[in-house]
Design a protein around this motif. Structure first.
Motif, PDB file in Angstrom:
ATOM      1  N   ALA A  12      25.948  75.971   8.722  1.00 13.33           N
ATOM      2  CA  ALA A  12      26.672  75.812   9.990  1.00 13.33           C
ATOM      3  C   ALA A  12      26.319  76.939  10.958  1.00 13.33           C
ATOM      4  N   ALA A  13      26.176  78.169  10.456  1.00 11.75           N
ATOM      5  CA  ALA A  13      25.790  79.296  11.312  1.00 11.75           C
ATOM      6  C   ALA A  13      24.395  79.080  11.889  1.00 11.75           C
ATOM      7  N   LEU A  14      23.476  78.545  11.075  1.00 17.33           N
ATOM      8  CA  LEU A  14      22.136  78.240  11.570  1.00 17.33           C
ATOM      9  C   LEU A  14      22.193  77.173  12.660  1.00 17.33           C
ATOM     10  N   GLN A  15      23.017  76.150  12.470  1.00 20.65           N
ATOM     11  CA  GLN A  15      23.163  75.103  13.485  1.00 20.65           C
ATOM     12  C   GLN A  15      23.646  75.702  14.806  1.00 20.65           C
ATOM     13  N   GLN A  16      24.601  76.614  14.725  1.00 19.43           N
ATOM     14  CA  GLN A  16      25.115  77.258  15.939  1.00 19.43           C
ATOM     15  C   GLN A  16      24.029  78.067  16.632  1.00 19.43           C
ATOM     16  N   GLU A  17      23.232  78.795  15.865  1.00 19.95           N
ATOM     17  CA  GLU A  17      22.155  79.600  16.452  1.00 19.95           C
ATOM     18  C   GLU A  17      21.106  78.714  17.121  1.00 19.95           C
ATOM     19  N   LEU A  18      20.751  77.591  16.463  1.00 17.74           N
ATOM     20  CA  LEU A  18      19.789  76.674  17.066  1.00 17.74           C
ATOM     21  C   LEU A  18      20.350  76.050  18.343  1.00 17.74           C
ATOM     22  N   ALA A  19      21.646  75.746  18.352  1.00 17.82           N
ATOM     23  CA  ALA A  19      22.272  75.180  19.552  1.00 17.82           C
ATOM     24  C   ALA A  19      22.237  76.193  20.695  1.00 17.82           C
ATOM     25  N   LEU A  20      22.504  77.465  20.392  1.00 20.86           N
ATOM     26  CA  LEU A  20      22.428  78.514  21.419  1.00 20.86           C
ATOM     27  C   LEU A  20      21.013  78.648  21.962  1.00 20.86           C
ATOM     28  N   ALA A  21      20.027  78.608  21.075  1.00 24.49           N
ATOM     29  CA  ALA A  21      18.629  78.721  21.503  1.00 24.49           C
ATOM     30  C   ALA A  21      18.228  77.527  22.361  1.00 24.49           C
ATOM     31  N   ALA A  22      18.706  76.341  22.006  1.00 23.23           N
ATOM     32  CA  ALA A  22      18.383  75.142  22.789  1.00 23.23           C
ATOM     33  C   ALA A  22      19.004  75.227  24.180  1.00 23.23           C
ATOM     34  N   ARG A  23      20.245  75.705  24.270  1.00 20.72           N
ATOM     35  CA  ARG A  23      20.877  75.863  25.587  1.00 20.72           C
ATOM     36  C   ARG A  23      20.137  76.898  26.422  1.00 20.72           C
ATOM     37  N   ALA A  24      19.701  77.986  25.795  1.00 23.66           N
ATOM     38  CA  ALA A  24      18.958  79.019  26.515  1.00 23.66           C
ATOM     39  C   ALA A  24      17.621  78.488  27.012  1.00 23.66           C
ATOM     40  N   ALA A  25      17.064  77.507  26.318  1.00 21.51           N
ATOM     41  CA  ALA A  25      15.752  76.964  26.670  1.00 21.51           C
ATOM     42  C   ALA A  25      15.802  75.989  27.841  1.00 21.51           C
ATOM     43  N   MET A  26      16.969  75.491  28.153  1.00 22.52           N
ATOM     44  CA  MET A  26      17.075  74.421  29.150  1.00 22.52           C
ATOM     45  C   MET A  26      16.481  74.795  30.508  1.00 22.52           C
ATOM     46  N   ASP A  27      16.617  76.039  30.926  1.00 20.77           N
ATOM     47  CA  ASP A  27      16.133  76.450  32.247  1.00 20.77           C
ATOM     48  C   ASP A  27      14.779  77.148  32.206  1.00 20.77           C
TER      49      ASP A  27
END
Length: 102
Positions: A12-27
């Motif tokens: 679950a912690a890995l999923q959260q980190e990947l979600a944060l990285a994906a949001r950071a990548a959007m722009d």
């Protein structure tokens, strides 16, 4: 052993980190697709006699296997496929943008 982390919590912690990285990548103009993830853990196996004898796997910190016999410490490798968003699209990540833009 009050700071036990189960495999469920680790993933679950890995999923959260990947979600944060994906949001950071959007722009960002430069993004990287995540093609898969391989996790390897040293885990201790315990049996909870009050939960019907169910086994529980606890992720160990590096060098913190004191208190567990060698027979109860195992290596678990999880190979996860490419993560996808809720709509089924591939996840794209990059490092967070720096404070300075060129």
């Amino acid at each position: 052993m009050s700071n036990r982390i189960g495999l469920t919590e680790a993933v679950a912690a890995l999923q959260q980190e990947l979600a944060l990285a994906a949001r950071a990548a959007m722009d960002n103009d430069l993004r990287f697709p995540v093609e898969g993830v391989t996790l390897e853990f040293q885990v201790a196996v315990t049996v909870d006699s009050q939960a019907g004898g169910k086994a529980k796997f606890w992720v160990l910190e590096l060098g913190a296997d004191a208190g567990y016999s060698r027979e109860t410490v195992q290596t678990v490798t999880l190979k996860l496929g490419a993560p996808v968003q809720a709509d089924g699209e591939s996840v794209l990540v990059t490092s967070p943008p720096s404070a300075e833009k060129p």
